[in-house]
Design an enzyme around this catalytic site. Structure first.
Site, mmCIF file in Angstrom:
data_model
loop_
_atom_site.group_PDB
_atom_site.id
_atom_site.type_symbol
_atom_site.label_atom_id
_atom_site.label_comp_id
_atom_site.label_asym_id
_atom_site.label_seq_id
_atom_site.Cartn_x
_atom_site.Cartn_y
_atom_site.Cartn_z
ATOM 1 N N GLU A 161 0.698 -1.159 -0.070
ATOM 2 C CA GLU A 161 0.024 -0.007 -0.147
ATOM 3 C C GLU A 161 0.904 1.264 -0.110
ATOM 4 O O GLU A 161 1.750 1.081 0.438
ATOM 5 C CB GLU A 161 -0.774 -0.313 1.224
ATOM 6 C CG GLU A 161 -1.686 1.022 1.481
ATOM 7 C CD GLU A 161 -2.512 1.092 2.903
ATOM 8 O OE1 GLU A 161 -3.457 1.642 2.994
ATOM 9 O OE2 GLU A 161 -1.992 0.247 3.933
ATOM 10 N N LYS B 287 -9.804 2.419 -2.979
ATOM 11 C CA LYS B 287 -10.191 1.747 -1.702
ATOM 12 C C LYS B 287 -11.526 2.402 -1.198
ATOM 13 O O LYS B 287 -11.892 3.533 -1.246
ATOM 14 C CB LYS B 287 -9.277 2.136 -0.446
ATOM 15 C CG LYS B 287 -9.337 1.395 0.962
ATOM 16 C CD LYS B 287 -8.294 1.619 1.886
ATOM 17 C CE LYS B 287 -8.472 0.946 3.171
ATOM 18 N NZ LYS B 287 -7.703 1.306 4.042
ATOM 19 N N CYS C 224 -5.349 -2.749 2.922
ATOM 20 C CA CYS C 224 -5.097 -2.738 4.040
ATOM 21 C C CYS C 224 -6.597 -3.387 4.865
ATOM 22 O O CYS C 224 -6.469 -4.462 4.625
ATOM 23 C CB CYS C 224 -4.817 -1.368 4.494
ATOM 24 S SG CYS C 224 -4.185 -1.026 6.169
#
Length: 510
Positions: free
Chosen positions: A269, A326, A380
């Site tokens: 990430e 995301k 994540c």
């Protein structure tokens, strides 16, 4: 609930300290400890303590003890810049523990009050605690971390998550712990039955874990990159370029003797120090280091004043062949809740639309990578949420997680995050490739087994073939809906007799 006769108030502080100690004992079942054989007795002993004292207070202190041990890593992000944020750390841990304590207090307190008599109150406590875990997993964007069912990860029992999920394993955990208190007249028999259930699940889990997996039609060779860029240095100008070149060097290094060249390289990430829409020569350098092979990397991008935490697949010539923003952002970490609403009344400091924090992506997606299969990207925190994995239409062939766990310290936080990823693999019968900035990077098979990994603070790569997927699991098709229905029916079954019993007692007094 009325405190029983003979209960001396002088001893109350010791009772609440014991409740906190039992909660801490339950936390020892979580990663990185994995001491389920200590967690289960501690949870079992919490039942008589709550049933025979004040259930709300017992739940409050037990939940706080649980969170203080299981969630201690919550202080680590504040010590990335200790001179600025370090003073907040004890407050963060206290309020995190208090939040867990309130969930346990409501779960235990209301659950006990549902019943009449020890068996139904113990059953109410099981329902209440499991409902608290379930509600915590979905309310206010959800936080399904360190659930009761997670204590089984390192045992064969975890394989039943493919059928009932981690939450369903929580029901198993609480049911086994409560067994002696559900049948007070036959405690030893109840305990023996609970042990027999565990033995049966253990044996069944071994059968499930060793069942053969289908062969993959064509091999997909992955390279998982772990650069080990410490969070306190990651964005400093004098280090950011150095870490970027470290990614490039790890990408370009030849495979070990006897291993094939990778078909896909995975970076963690926010791996690069430039924006996707203003890369300069950065993307071309990535493509050159990969010798034309695709690289899936974490990158930030801007769209007007908004910023996104994204995963981009970079192909030959530095072209972007796939992009995912995301969707499930971390509250107070990546954005401030209602920040855009505050902007409408002139307070823009928290507004993502003003560039203060990330904006959420439009929707989850499965990336069709051609011969590399269909991959669902998880950035994540998104790997924590089972309900965000695509069970079908289309079903992914594998899960791709990129993360930066450098925020979470080196002790429990990263290992608990890895545990969550392993549960997603089991629940959905899908292999998972995980690239973490400072660790733990791993290749996980469809049974949740870690086939290859790089530990904390290690710089290097994993070169390994992607494992095959298992057939679609029951849990992938049902999710937590059957458990939610079962909890509702259990509440009705416990509450109805208790209500009639209370009505009858009132009539007798009249």
């Amino acid at each position: 609930m009325r405190v029983p006769a003979g209960y001396n108030p002088i001893w109350r502080p010791l009772v609440w300290a014991l409740a906190a100690l039992l909660g801490a004992g339950v936390a020892l079942g979580q990663a990185p400890f994995g001491l389920w054989w200590l967690a289960l007795p501690a949870l079992s002993l919490l039942f008589p303590l709550a049933l025979r004292t004040a259930p709300f207070k017992a739940g409050l202190f037990a939940g706080m003890g649980y969170a203080a041990v299981a969630m201690f890593w919550i202080i680590d992000p504040f010590f990335v810049e200790p001179d600025v944020y370090g003073w907040m750390a004890p407050f963060a841990l206290f309020f995190m523990a208090l939040g867990f304590g309130l969930f346990w207090a409501l779960g235990i307190g209301l659950g006990v009050k549902l019943g009449v008599g020890e068996p139904s109150r113990a059953a109410g406590m099981v329902v209440g605690l499991l409902t608290a875990d379930l509600v915590r997993s979905y309310i206010f964007t959800g936080f399904p971390w360190v659930l009761f069912g997670h204590i089984w990860l390192e045992t064969p029992v975890a394989q039943f998550a493919a059928i009932i999920g981690a939450q369903g394993l929580g029901l198993v955990t609480l049911g086994v712990a409560a067994a002696p208190w559900l049948v007070p007249a036959r405690r030893l028999i109840a305990l023996a039955v609970a042990v027999a259930v565990l033995v049966g699940l253990w044996i069944g889990g071994i059968v499930l874990r060793t069942a053969p997996l289908p062969e993959r039609a064509a091999p997909v060779n992955l390279r998982i990159v772990q650069p080990n860029a410490p969070q306190d240095l990651k964005w400093r100008p004098d280090y950011a370029e150095q870490f970027f070149f470290r990614h490039l060097d790890l990408t370009a290094q030849p495979p070990a003797a006897g291993k094939p060249a990778p078909d896909l390289i995975l970076w963690p990430e926010t791996a690069v120090p430039f924006l996707l829409n203003d890369p300069g020569a950065g993307l071309a350098m990535v493509a050159e280091a990969a010798a034309g092979k695709p690289v899936a990397l974490g990158i930030q991008r801007a769209e007007g004043a908004r910023y996104y935490n994204s995963l981009a697949v970079i192909g030959a010539g530095g072209q972007v062949s796939a992009l995912y923003d995301k969707v499930h952002l971390v509250p107070f970490g990546e954005y401030i809740p209602f920040g855009d609403a505050f902007a409408k009344i002139g307070i823009s400091a928290f507004a993502a639309q003003e560039g203060n924090g990330y904006s959420a992506g439009a929707h989850r997606m499965v990336l069709d990578l051609g011969a590399l299969g269909r991959a669902q990207p998880l950035i994540c925190y998104e790997a924590v949420f089972a309900d965000e994995i695509s069970g079908d239409d289309p079903r992914p062939d594998w899960l791709m997680q990129i993360t930066n766990d450098a925020w979470f310290g080196t002790f429990s936080g990263p290992w608990q995050h890895l545990a969550q990823a392993r549960f997603r693999a089991i629940e959905f019968g899908l292999p998972l490739a995980r690239s973490a900035n400072t660790g733990v990077s791993a290749l996980i098979d469809a049974r949740g087994r870690v086939l290859s990994s790089l530990g904390m603070g290690v710089q290097g790569v994993i070169d390994a073939p992607l494992p095959p997927a298992a057939p679609a699991t029951i849990y992938a098709k049902t999710g937590d809906y059957p458990l939610g229905l079962a909890l509702f029916l259990a509440m009705v079954a416990i509450f109805a007799p208790a209500r009639f019993a209370r009505v009858d007692r009132r009539k007798m007094r009249v």
